[in-house]
Design a protein around this motif. Structure first.
Motif, short mmCIF file in Angstrom:
data_model
loop_
_atom_site.label_atom_id
_atom_site.label_comp_id
_atom_site.label_asym_id
_atom_site.label_seq_id
_atom_site.Cartn_x
_atom_site.Cartn_y
_atom_site.Cartn_z
N SER A 76 63.95 47.30 32.02
CA SER A 76 64.18 46.58 31.06
C SER A 76 63.68 47.67 29.77
CB SER A 76 62.23 45.39 30.93
OG SER A 76 61.74 46.30 30.63
N ALA A 77 63.38 48.18 29.72
CA ALA A 77 63.01 49.70 28.53
C ALA A 77 64.68 50.51 28.21
CB ALA A 77 62.68 50.78 28.49
N ASN A 78 65.13 50.29 29.34
CA ASN A 78 66.55 51.27 29.12
C ASN A 78 67.91 49.92 28.38
OD1 ASN A 78 65.28 52.92 30.74
ND2 ASN A 78 67.44 54.14 30.20
N MET A 79 67.61 48.90 29.30
CA MET A 79 68.13 47.46 28.32
C MET A 79 68.28 46.90 27.09
SD MET A 79 67.35 44.11 30.13
CE MET A 79 69.36 43.24 29.49
N SER A 80 67.37 47.97 26.47
CA SER A 80 67.12 47.34 24.86
C SER A 80 68.35 48.51 23.92
CB SER A 80 65.99 47.49 24.42
OG SER A 80 65.23 47.09 25.30
N GLY A 81 69.14 48.30 24.30
CA GLY A 81 70.55 49.11 23.35
C GLY A 81 69.80 48.73 22.09
N ALA A 82 71.25 49.09 21.41
CA ALA A 82 71.45 48.95 19.91
C ALA A 82 72.00 48.18 19.29
CB ALA A 82 72.30 50.30 19.43
#
Lengths: 248, 248
Positions: A76-82
Motif C-alpha cells: 500500500s505504501a508503494n501504491m501511493s504514487g505521484a
DNA sequence: CCCTAAAGTTTCATAGAGTGAAACTTGGTT
DNA sequence: AACCAAGTTTCACTCTATGAAACTTTAGGG
C-alpha cells in the motif's frame, strides 16, 4: 477453466478471496475462514501457509489466529504514487476542513461501489483512521450522486443499468435529479446513508476532464442544513477543482 | 509439492510474487513482469487477469500498464487495528518531533529486515509518504541495534546467527556493544546506513514486556552529534515508553 | 487428571486445473 | 506496406492442487 470472458487461475482466486475476508474482520481462525469462503480445511490450511510464507498474513502469537501481514503495508505504501489523490489531496482537504469546520472525505469509484480513500475529521486533531478504506454503496449519499452524474455518458448508463442495485433505488427519480446536479456542479444528501448525517459533494476532474473522485463535506444534519450546505458548495467545488489540477 | 517444511500452493506463490514486484516499481508491462518473475508470458497473463478481476491490480487506461488496485488500499486500511503502532503512535511521535525538531520514525522488525511503518518529518508540515513502508537492513542503523538487542534472548541469538548478513557485519563487535545498549536503554548510529545521517533509537515494549518496535530520531550528522543525541536520549526513551503503554 | 470435543495438521490417490509452446491479433515504427 | 514487439488465445499433456480421512494438538469440563 473457461468462465465469463477471461480465463483465471482458480487457486489464486481462492487465495485472494481468503485475503479479502480480512476486510470484514481483522482476525480469523482457520476454520472460520474455511467456512466463510466455502473451502475445505486442508485447502485453506495450505493457502494460509502460502500467504504466510510470503508475509501477506501472520499468525498472532497469542491468539493463534491469522491477521494481515506487513507485506500489505509495504504494497500500500508503494501504491501511493505521484498520482494518488489520497496523498496529494491531503493539504487541500485540510484547508477545506479548517475553512468549514466539518469532516472532509475523498471518494473513488470502484465498480459499483465507492471507497473513502482519504478523510480529515472535523473535531479530532488526529484523523480517524478506521473509516479510510471502507467501501460504501454507490446508490446513496452525495458522493455517490457525483460519482455517477459526472461520469462519461456511456459509463453512466452502464452504472445505472447495473442490476445489483437494491429495489429501494429509484432509477427514475435519480435520473431526473441528475440534470440538476450536473447544472449546479454539486450534489447534496440528507440522512440517506446514515441517520442524522448530511453531506455536500463536488466532482474532482483530472486535467483531461475525466472524473476521478468526489470530494465531500459531511456532518450532523442539524448543523448542515440544506441552506448551509448550499452556501458551502462553492468552497467545495473550488477545493475539488484545485485538487483536480494537482493530479497527474 | 514437498518443500522446506510446509506445503504451499505454487500458483498462489507465483501470483504473490507478481504482486510483490510492485514494491520495486509502481507500473509494469506484462512482459516486464514475466521476465522479472521468470514465468511464461501466458502464465503471467492469466495471473494478471485473476488479480485484476479481484481488484488487486488495475490497468492504467493511458499507458496500458499494470498498477496496484484499490483492494490493496482496502486491506491496508483494515489491517490498521487497535494494536497498530503506526496509527496509535502518531500523536506521540509528533510530540517528540516538535520537541526535538528532527525526523521521528517507527520501525518494526520483519524477519531479518526492518520496516519503517511510520514517520513524521522534521521540516515539512505534511509527512513524506514515500519512505513509509520501506524495508531496510537489520544490521545497520540505530533502530536495527535496538530491534536486535532488546529482543528475547532466543530470538536474538537466532537473528545474530542468520547466515544472510553481509561479510561486513561484525558479529563479534556487535555482541560486545549490545550490553552497553541494553544498559543505557538506547542505541545510536552515525553514518552507518546513510552518508551524513545519524540517529538515536529506543525500544518500544508492549505492556507484556515484549519488544514491538523501535522509535528513532534521525537527522544530519553535523547537527546530531553523539553529544546532542545523548542529551536527547531520555526524551526518546520516554516517548517510546509512552508509546508502549498505548499499545494493546 | 483423564476424557471428549474442537481445531489444526499431515498424508495420499485421483482428477482436473494450471502450464507453456505455438499460433494468432493488435498497434505502433521504419 | 512490411516489420516488430507486445499482448492474447488455444490446446494437449502433465503435474499440481484438491478434499477425504487419518492423525495430532489444544482446550475445557466433569
Amino acid at each position: 477453466m473457461a468462465e465469463d470472458g477471461k480465463s483465471t487461475v482458480r487457486a489464486v482466486e481462492r487465495a485472494l478471496d481468503i485475503l479479502l475476508c480480512f476486510t470484514k474482520k481483522k482476525e480469523w481462525a482457520m476454520t472460520e475462514l474455511a467456512d466463510s469462503v466455502g473451502l475445505h480445511k486442508s485447502t485453506v490450511h495450505r493457502m494460509l501457509a502460502t500467504l504466510e510464507e510470503r508475509g501477506f498474513i501472520v499468525r498472532d502469537a497469542a491468539s493463534d489466529r491469522y491477521k494481515l501481514g506487513l507485506r500489505i503495508w509495504e504494497l500500500s505504501a508503494n501504491m501511493s504514487g505521484a498520482d494518488d489523490p489520497a496523498v496529494i489531496g491531503l493539504p487541500e482537504m485540510e484547508r477545506l476542513r479548517d475553512m468549514l469546520g466539518e469532516t472532509v472525505s475523498l471518494y473513488l469509484r470502484d465498480g459499483n461501489e465507492r471507497i473513502r480513500i482519504q478523510a480529515v475529521q472535523s473535531i479530532q486533531a488526529i484523523r480517524r483512521v478506521a473509516p479510510i478504506g471502507v467501501r460504501l454503496p454507490l446508490y446513496v449519499g452525495a458522493s455517490s450522486k457525483v460519482l455517477i452524474a459526472f461520469e462519461e455518458a456511456a459509463k453512466r448508463e452502464e452504472l445505472l443499468q447495473d442490476a445489483s442495485w437494491p429495489p429501494s433505488f429509484d432509477r427514475q427519480q435519480f435520473q431526473e435529479q441528475m440534470a440538476e446536479w450536473q447544472r449546479l456542479g454539486y450534489a447534496m444528501s440528507v440522512e440517506e446513508r446514515e441517520q442524522g448525517a448530511a453531506a455536500v459533494a463536488a466532482p474532482v476532474f483530472s486535467r483531461t476532464g475525466k472524473l476521478v473522485a468526489a470530494l465531500s463535506v459531511s456532518g450532523p444534519a442539524n448543523r448542515l442544513t440544506p441552506e448551509i450546505m448550499r452556501s458551502q458548495a462553492p468552497a467545495v467545488i473550488e477545493a475539488a477543482r484545485r485538487l483536480g489540477v494537482m493530479l497527474k
